[in-house]
Design a protein around this motif. Sequence first.
Motif, mmCIF file in Angstrom:
data_model
loop_
_atom_site.group_PDB
_atom_site.id
_atom_site.type_symbol
_atom_site.label_atom_id
_atom_site.label_comp_id
_atom_site.label_asym_id
_atom_site.label_seq_id
_atom_site.Cartn_x
_atom_site.Cartn_y
_atom_site.Cartn_z
ATOM 1 N N VAL A 191 0.836 -1.241 -0.008
ATOM 2 C CA VAL A 191 0.032 0.182 0.033
ATOM 3 C C VAL A 191 0.890 1.269 0.036
ATOM 4 O O VAL A 191 1.571 1.438 0.954
ATOM 5 C CB VAL A 191 -0.773 -0.014 1.312
ATOM 6 C CG1 VAL A 191 -1.723 1.215 1.283
ATOM 7 C CG2 VAL A 191 -1.662 -1.350 1.092
ATOM 8 N N ILE A 192 0.719 2.044 -0.963
ATOM 9 C CA ILE A 192 1.400 3.306 -0.991
ATOM 10 C C ILE A 192 0.328 4.437 -0.712
ATOM 11 O O ILE A 192 -0.745 4.517 -1.388
ATOM 12 C CB ILE A 192 1.905 3.654 -2.458
ATOM 13 C CG1 ILE A 192 2.858 2.623 -2.905
ATOM 14 C CG2 ILE A 192 2.579 5.126 -2.584
ATOM 15 C CD1 ILE A 192 3.266 2.561 -4.350
ATOM 16 N N ASP A 193 0.279 5.010 0.533
ATOM 17 C CA ASP A 193 -0.587 5.759 1.057
ATOM 18 C C ASP A 193 -0.295 7.201 0.971
ATOM 19 O O ASP A 193 0.937 7.689 1.570
ATOM 20 C CB ASP A 193 -0.800 5.586 2.601
ATOM 21 C CG ASP A 193 -1.861 6.218 3.389
ATOM 22 O OD1 ASP A 193 -2.236 7.339 2.906
ATOM 23 O OD2 ASP A 193 -2.386 5.772 4.539
ATOM 24 N N LEU A 194 -0.890 8.102 0.270
ATOM 25 C CA LEU A 194 -0.570 9.511 0.022
ATOM 26 C C LEU A 194 -0.896 10.358 1.169
ATOM 27 O O LEU A 194 -0.956 11.622 0.970
ATOM 28 C CB LEU A 194 -0.882 9.822 -1.432
ATOM 29 C CG LEU A 194 -0.450 8.878 -2.747
ATOM 30 C CD1 LEU A 194 -1.190 9.548 -4.090
ATOM 31 C CD2 LEU A 194 1.068 9.256 -2.675
ATOM 32 N N GLY A 195 -1.772 9.896 1.969
ATOM 33 C CA GLY A 195 -2.217 10.665 3.116
ATOM 34 C C GLY A 195 -3.548 11.310 2.649
ATOM 35 O O GLY A 195 -4.503 10.744 2.145
ATOM 36 N N HIS A 196 -3.537 12.542 3.334
ATOM 37 C CA HIS A 196 -5.148 12.998 3.026
ATOM 38 C C HIS A 196 -4.762 14.505 2.359
ATOM 39 O O HIS A 196 -3.618 14.762 2.140
ATOM 40 C CB HIS A 196 -5.681 13.706 4.321
ATOM 41 C CG HIS A 196 -4.860 14.267 5.357
ATOM 42 N ND1 HIS A 196 -4.264 13.700 6.536
ATOM 43 C CD2 HIS A 196 -4.427 15.690 5.480
ATOM 44 C CE1 HIS A 196 -3.731 14.864 7.072
ATOM 45 N NE2 HIS A 196 -3.745 15.927 6.380
ATOM 46 N N ASP A 197 -5.789 15.224 1.711
ATOM 47 C CA ASP A 197 -5.840 16.249 1.038
ATOM 48 C C ASP A 197 -4.922 16.131 -0.281
ATOM 49 O O ASP A 197 -3.965 16.864 -0.684
ATOM 50 C CB ASP A 197 -5.266 17.505 1.864
ATOM 51 C CG ASP A 197 -5.418 18.911 1.252
ATOM 52 O OD1 ASP A 197 -6.323 19.066 0.506
ATOM 53 O OD2 ASP A 197 -4.620 19.577 1.652
ATOM 54 N N VAL A 198 -5.099 15.179 -1.064
ATOM 55 C CA VAL A 198 -4.037 14.659 -2.333
ATOM 56 C C VAL A 198 -4.988 15.297 -3.291
ATOM 57 O O VAL A 198 -5.958 15.030 -3.838
ATOM 58 C CB VAL A 198 -4.388 13.107 -2.302
ATOM 59 C CG1 VAL A 198 -3.384 12.655 -3.412
ATOM 60 C CG2 VAL A 198 -3.543 12.475 -0.873
ATOM 61 N N GLU A 199 -4.101 15.572 -4.273
ATOM 62 C CA GLU A 199 -4.225 16.402 -5.520
ATOM 63 C C GLU A 199 -4.475 15.154 -6.399
ATOM 64 O O GLU A 199 -3.973 14.123 -6.326
ATOM 65 C CB GLU A 199 -3.088 17.211 -5.999
ATOM 66 C CG GLU A 199 -2.593 18.205 -5.327
ATOM 67 C CD GLU A 199 -3.451 19.575 -5.730
ATOM 68 O OE1 GLU A 199 -4.269 19.220 -6.431
ATOM 69 O OE2 GLU A 199 -3.123 20.662 -4.901
#
Length: 212
Positions: free
Chosen positions: A119-127
């Motif tokens: 899993v590559i988690d880009l976090g929140h508020d992702v463009e």
Amino acid sequence: MDILNHIAESLRKGEDQRVGTLTREAIAAGVPAADILQEGLIAGMNVVGDQFRLREIFLPDVLLSARAMYAGLEPLRPHLAKAGVPLRGKVVIGTIKGDLHDIGKNLVGIMLKGAGFEVIDLGHDVEPEAFVDTAVREGAPLIGMSALLTTTMSRMKEVVALIESRGLSGQIKTIVGGAPLSPEFAREIGADDYASDGSTAVERVKALLGVA
Ligand code: B1M
């Protein structure tokens, strides 16, 4: 009051240390991790959501409860994710632009990891571009997006549109989830699938990627 009610009640009150302690006690007592999650942590958070909607509590209270949720999720994490499952493929996940809610997305990530996905988690508020750029760079065949706000969920269709405009349809699939979403909404924006919770997300991702 049983331990799961204690966990829910302490989470509602924002008592992070107590939630952590009670969760560890429940694990030690052999309470199944899924029950601790659903009947303790999520049950408590649902009450917080209702009270917030009715203006009985305010944003700082919700933040304290979110912190308590993480204090409970920490000891639960290894029990939710089964160890030793072979890697099944890469998945990029994140909460869509404008949205800071990440508890549900993190849970989905834990369950996917537990099922053997990288899993590559880009976090929140992702463009929207970041989802697609990362999937291309990492060679990930699937993007999972989360939204908790009716004002941000519509931005998910920008990711689907980017995949189409870059000629990647079929190569990169999408799955969406989050409390205000529905299967109809997923169809409307052209996403490949929708899941209502973490374990359904695992089943749907397996089906989308054609892995057992
Ligand atoms: Co916010 N918030 N919040 N909040 N918050 C909600 C979502 C809200 C419903 C509360 C309410 O009014 N009753 C409401 C949204 C209303 C709407 O859009 N119609 C709301 C609001 C209004 C706001 C603010 C605008 C408040 C303000 O500033 N005035 C603000 C927005 C900030 C922003 O994002 N830009 C805000 C802020 C916050 C906090 C920061 C304080 C905090 C978030 C902390 C964090 O996440 N780190 C917070 C919280 C905690 C909530 C509630 C209370 C709980 C959300 C949660 O974590 N649930 C929430 C009310 C509620 O949902 N009951 C609320 C537990 C979690 C396990 O469930 O996230 O649904 P959930 O995830 C589930 C499924 O949905 C699914 O699986 C998960 C596991 O079962 N799922 C997926 C989720 N993503 C998936 C992806 C998938 C598949 C399944 O595939 C990829």
